[in-house]
Write an enzyme that holds these catalytic residues in place. Structure first.
Site, PDB file in Angstrom:
ATOM      1  N   GLY A  72       0.804  -1.217   0.000  1.00 40.96           N
ATOM      2  CA  GLY A  72       0.000   0.000   0.000  1.00 40.96           C
ATOM      3  C   GLY A  72       0.837   1.267   0.000  1.00 40.96           C
ATOM      4  N   THR A  73       1.916   1.249   0.750  1.00 42.72           N
ATOM      5  CA  THR A  73       2.760   2.453   0.831  1.00 42.72           C
ATOM      6  C   THR A  73       3.333   2.801  -0.542  1.00 42.72           C
ATOM      7  OG1 THR A  73       3.271   2.170   3.162  1.00 42.72           O
ATOM      8  CG2 THR A  73       4.885   3.373   1.862  1.00 42.72           C
ATOM      9  N   ASN A 152      -8.195   3.917   8.545  1.00 42.62           N
ATOM     10  CA  ASN A 152      -7.593   2.803   9.285  1.00 42.62           C
ATOM     11  C   ASN A 152      -7.721   2.920  10.792  1.00 42.62           C
ATOM     12  OD1 ASN A 152      -5.809   4.988   8.469  1.00 42.62           O
ATOM     13  ND2 ASN A 152      -4.242   3.960   9.672  1.00 42.62           N
ATOM     14  N   GLN A 180      -7.434  -0.214   3.456  1.00 40.35           N
ATOM     15  CA  GLN A 180      -8.179  -0.777   4.579  1.00 40.35           C
ATOM     16  C   GLN A 180      -9.490  -1.417   4.128  1.00 40.35           C
ATOM     17  OE1 GLN A 180      -6.044   0.030   7.208  1.00 40.35           O
ATOM     18  NE2 GLN A 180      -7.040  -1.749   8.114  1.00 40.35           N
ATOM     19  N   SER A 200      -3.334  -3.172  -0.425  1.00 40.11           N
ATOM     20  CA  SER A 200      -2.224  -3.857   0.226  1.00 40.11           C
ATOM     21  C   SER A 200      -2.668  -5.264   0.616  1.00 40.11           C
ATOM     22  CB  SER A 200      -1.822  -3.074   1.474  1.00 40.11           C
ATOM     23  OG  SER A 200      -0.812  -3.762   2.161  1.00 40.11           O
ATOM     24  N   ALA A 201      -1.881  -6.255   0.200  1.00 38.97           N
ATOM     25  CA  ALA A 201      -2.297  -7.650   0.344  1.00 38.97           C
ATOM     26  C   ALA A 201      -2.445  -8.100   1.793  1.00 38.97           C
ATOM     27  CB  ALA A 201      -1.295  -8.543  -0.383  1.00 38.97           C
ATOM     28  N   HIS A 202      -1.525  -7.675   2.657  1.00 39.79           N
ATOM     29  CA  HIS A 202      -1.548  -8.224   4.020  1.00 39.79           C
ATOM     30  C   HIS A 202      -2.753  -7.772   4.836  1.00 39.79           C
ATOM     31  CE1 HIS A 202      -0.170  -4.829   6.643  1.00 39.79           C
ATOM     32  NE2 HIS A 202       0.253  -4.360   5.490  1.00 39.79           N
ATOM     33  N   THR A 238      12.072  -7.546 -10.515  1.00 35.35           N
ATOM     34  CA  THR A 238      11.625  -8.922 -10.737  1.00 35.35           C
ATOM     35  C   THR A 238      10.370  -9.202  -9.913  1.00 35.35           C
ATOM     36  OG1 THR A 238      13.891  -9.563 -11.153  1.00 35.35           O
ATOM     37  CG2 THR A 238      12.357 -11.346 -10.585  1.00 35.35           C
ATOM     38  N   CYS A 325       3.230   6.655  23.364  1.00 37.59           N
ATOM     39  CA  CYS A 325       4.220   7.344  24.186  1.00 37.59           C
ATOM     40  C   CYS A 325       5.413   7.697  23.316  1.00 37.59           C
ATOM     41  CB  CYS A 325       4.668   6.446  25.329  1.00 37.59           C
ATOM     42  SG  CYS A 325       6.000   7.157  26.306  1.00 37.59           S
TER      43      CYS A 325
END
Ligand SMILES: [Zn+2]
Lengths: 376, 65
Positions: A72-73, A152, A180, A200-202, A238, A325
């Site tokens: 996605g990035t 997201n 998302q 994005s696949a994941h 590739t 944090c």
């Protein structure tokens, strides 16, 4: 041993076993470089072609409109930078929203350094971009408008079709970061009318490190990674055959079971909210309908989201927080800031994202844990 | 500053133990536990708390300075 409950499916999802099985042959046996001319390369080449066709069908696109990327990035970077690089001498103007993923916002910031101007559309308290705001922000030099399909952090789904119509009325290119959303809600690029779409696949039970950019036929695309002639000469490198095949298998599976999955996840979500109420846990739910199934952003006034995350983690439950944090202070996410949430609510924000693998038992255990942590 | 004592066993706490209580119970907490009693209170393994301390330090959390 403690049972692990994964409730951060918006961050990433478990790789589908069938997708994994389909990937193995391309790693171990049929490992040829798909660009080579010998017969050993035929099978991987055919596998890539088939994966492209499957993915195109899943979003109602044409195979030649699908460009494989590393995720996605990269897809987001490519969409923004392609529009700018193709028009660099015109000092392009980019329109996006204040709640985009950093892949979009930081791509825009990088383009600002090259002399571009950027308008970040505000959102209302529900996290929705106003079509009127978009219409009034378009300038003659606007080269791309990019608004995410679904957020997201809070799950809000944007009126993409309407925003896209406005962009087209002004003759502008419209991109949507659908990272998302793909695999979780129906996506039909022809119906939406978008010119470009990132995925994005994941995020849909496929492997990490792969994704795609949909580019409508006729939209001018500028190569982003230069090198070999892969991806129609537009994206060198590739091909990651195994990951591409895994992505196609997982997406097809998710799309085939979309209604069943949605029903299951919405059932979990309803139980979760009911349990919160029955346990008298005061909360504010962020975002608004229409929203991504299972993505629940909750704010607990005066509480500490980071503390909740770590305490839940010690109980074997993985969730996310809207404030992290940063050494000496809590950094509120840009999305929560854009919602104008009070600091006290923003600081006490967590995200629970349920997926198809979660169960009713998981939901009850999460609420029990949450009650304990919030009571301390 | 006066050394904090574990509210369960009365043991004098080391700095990391006090910081961990603040991190996981809230900076305004009045209750402090030694790591053994804290693991019991949170129903987790002591080693999980030791790893958390390490991670918070690596993240630069000033409670652990
Ligand atoms: Zn003790």
């Amino acid at each position: 041993m403690k049972r692990h409950i994964y409730a951060d499916n918006a961050a990433t999802t478990k790789l589908d076993a069938e997708a994994f099985a389909a990937m193995k042959i391309w790693l171990l046996d049929e490992y040829a470089n798909a660009s080579q001319q010998y017969s050993f390369a035929r099978k991987p080449r055919a596998a890539i072609k088939q994966a492209r066709e499957i993915i195109a069908e899943c979003i109602n696109a044409e195979p030649q409109e699908i460009f494989f990327t590393s995720g996605g990035t990269e897809s987001d970077n490519w969409a923004i930078k392609s529009a700018v690089l193709a028009n660099l001498n015109e000092r392009p103007h980019i329109i996006t929203s204040a709640i985009e993923h950093k892949a979009i916002l930081n791509s825009c910031a990088a383009m600002q350094n090259l002399g571009c101007t950027v308008t970040k559309l505000p959102v209302d308290a529900r996290g929705v971009v106003s079509p009127d705001d978009l219409a009034s922000s378009i300038l003659p030099q606007t080269k791309i408008i990019s608004v995410m399909t679904a957020n997201n952090e809070i799950g809000t789904i944007q009126p993409v079709k309407k925003l896209c119509e406005i962009a087209h009325e002004h003759g502008k290119i419209f991109h949507t970061d659908a990272v998302q959303a793909v695999g979780h809600i129906p996506i039909d690029v022809k119906n939406l009318g978008v010119d470009m779409l990132s995925a994005s696949a994941h995020k849909f039970n496929a492997p990490k490190g792969v994704g795609f950019l949909y580019v409508r036929a006729g939209v001018k695309l500028f190569p982003y990674l230069d090198g070999g002639a892969q991806e129609y000469g537009m994206r060198a490198g590739t091909e990651n055959v195994a990951a591409i095949v895994g992505m196609a298998v997982a997406l097809k599976k998710n799309i085939s079971a979309l209604e069943t999955n949605q029903k299951h996840i919405i059932g979990l979500e309803k139980l979760f909210i009911r349990e919160l109420e029955e346990n008298n846990i005061p909360h504010v739910r962020n975002g608004a309908e229409p929203t991504l199934p299972g993505l629940i952003s909750l704010s607990f006034d005066g509480k500490d989201g980071e503390k909740i995350l770590h305490r839940m983690d010690l109980m074997g439950i993985s969730i996310s927080t809207g404030s992290a944090c940063d050494g000496n202070k809590n950094q509120i996410s840009h999305v929560l800031k854009a919602l104008n949430l009070s600091e006290s609510l923003a600081k006490g924000t967590i995200r629970i994202s349920l997926g198809k693998n979660n169960t009713l038992e998981d939901v009850r255990a999460i609420v029990t844990a949450l009650k304990k942590v919030l009571g301390d | 500053m006066k050394k904090k004592l574990c509210c369960e066993c009365g043991k004098a706490l080391i700095k990391d133990e006090a910081a961990l209580c603040k991190k996981l119970l809230g900076t305004d907490t009045d209750e402090f536990y030694c790591i053994d009693c804290f693991a019991e209170y949170l129903e987790c393994d002591k080693v999980d708390l030791e790893i958390k301390i390490q991670e918070f330090k690596e993240q630069g959390c000033i409670l652990f300075l």
